[in-house]
Design a protein around this motif. Structure first.
Motif, short mmCIF file in Angstrom:
data_model
loop_
_atom_site.label_atom_id
_atom_site.label_comp_id
_atom_site.label_asym_id
_atom_site.label_seq_id
_atom_site.Cartn_x
_atom_site.Cartn_y
_atom_site.Cartn_z
N PHE B 83 0.82 -1.21 0.00
CA PHE B 83 0.00 0.00 0.00
C PHE B 83 0.85 1.26 0.00
N LEU B 84 2.09 1.16 0.49
CA LEU B 84 2.94 2.33 0.52
C LEU B 84 3.43 2.73 -0.88
N TYR B 85 3.54 1.76 -1.79
CA TYR B 85 4.08 2.08 -3.13
C TYR B 85 3.25 3.13 -3.86
N TRP B 87 1.09 5.12 -2.73
CA TRP B 87 1.03 6.36 -1.94
C TRP B 87 2.28 7.19 -2.20
#
Lengths: 214, 129
Positions: B83-85, B87
């Protein structure tokens, strides 16, 4: 060409995965299969999905599968465990029904031509050099209510996913935060199930459990 | 635009080349040593000599559930990274929503941090427990 190559190898590795009696080898073939499916995602312009497929499925979940196989001690195949005699005919019947369903869906979604050849024509247009406006892309953005921020050139990329996921105008904000709750539940659940030895728990039950698993 | 998506797809050609190269090297190395190398095995040659000890028992034993726990935790925090990618890819271009996006991801990471602290306090990271 690429679609045929990787779709075919996905099929082959999937079949070998099912047919191998050794579960560890089956798991390794499943890794290959997941890689092939990741390439298929690439061909469908789902770049982020392909990356996630490799990172999460081929990486993390396959590690989990291998550990579960080792945990259950399935190293030696045992055919006598196959007690459900009606299982194989039932599987064949369900497979036929599933194939019929797939055939019906493909036949309905592609009006022109027989389903098999239509599939093969449609996939290469995705990466053909001078293709006409891509039917898949135009289909997906023709629904303006759902995918407002996504333009065709960012759809499926990391940026496109990020725009639709983290834009407060989109509907995915709350599901995204809810996902973290879901992951939190997974963390706590796995720890609670695997680490049964609380300080206040009586030692005999923990000892039994340790003997059973170790 | 078809051109844009094609250039994106074309950027994966090096990955394909690397895979083909790896396959080629494996086939060449293993194949050549199989074809060219003389194979006259004797019991002495097949003995594990200076490259490990003679195995005691089968490797097909039940593994402790500790491995499973580690794999499970790995998956959860792996998904968090996934999920960080997107973002990180969109954060710099989010303009006026930058603070909001930061807060959004802070909530996400914060909720998972609760799980992290719980796992740590529970001692799940310690092997001999």
């Amino acid at each position: 060409m690429l679609f045929l190559l990787f779709g075919g190898s996905a099929l082959v590795t999937g079949i070998t995965m099912v047919l191998f009696p050794n579960p560890v080898r089956s798991a390794l073939f499943l890794v290959l299969n997941l890689f092939c499916v990741a390439v298929l995602y690439l061909l469908l312009n789902a770049y982020f999905l392909a990356t996630v497929q490799v990172i999460v499925y081929a990486g993390a979940i396959m590690v989990l599968f291998l550990f579960v196989i080792m945990l259950l001690n399935l190293g030696t195949p045992d055919r006598s465990l196959d007690k459900l005699r009606w299982q194989q005919p039932a599987a064949v019947g369900i497979a036929v029904v599933l194939a019929a369903l797939f055939g019906a869906v493909i036949y309905q979604s592609v009006p022109a031509g027989p389903p098999a050849s239509a599939m093969m024509v449609e996939a290469p247009t995705l990466y053909a050099p001078r293709a006409e406006p891509n039917p898949m892309l135009t289909n997906q953005i023709s629904d303006p209510n759902q995918l407002r921020a996504i333009t065709p050139d960012t759809m499926g990329t990391v940026t496109g996913i990020g725009q639709s996921l983290y834009n407060p105008g989109e509907a995915w904000l709350f599901p995204f935060e809810a996902t973290s709750i879901l992951l939190l539940i997974a963390v706590i659940g796995s720890v609670v199930l695997a680490k049964r030895r609380l300080p206040g728990e009586d030692a005999s039950a923990a000892g039994e459990r340790e003997g059973g698993t170790g | 635009m078809p051109g844009q998506t094609n250039s994106l797809l074309n950027s994966y050609i090096p990955v394909l080349c690397m895979g083909l190269m790896a396959l080629f090297l494996v086939v060449v190395f293993v194949g050549l040593s199989r074809i060219l190398g003389p194979q006259r095995p004797t019991p002495q040659k097949l003995a594990p000599y200076e490259c490990g000890v003679t195995p005691i028992g089968s490797a097909r034993e039940r593994f402790p559930i500790k491995f499973y726990l580690i794999a499970m935790l790995f998956i959860v925090f792996d998904i968090e990274t996934v999920f960080l990618y997107p973002w990180a890819a969109t954060f710099r271009h989010s303009g006026g929503m930058m603070l909001f996006n930061l807060f959004e991801m802070a909530v996400f990471v914060g909720i998972l941090l609760v799980g992290y602290v719980y796992v740590w306090r529970r001692g799940a990271f310690e092997w001999d427990n």
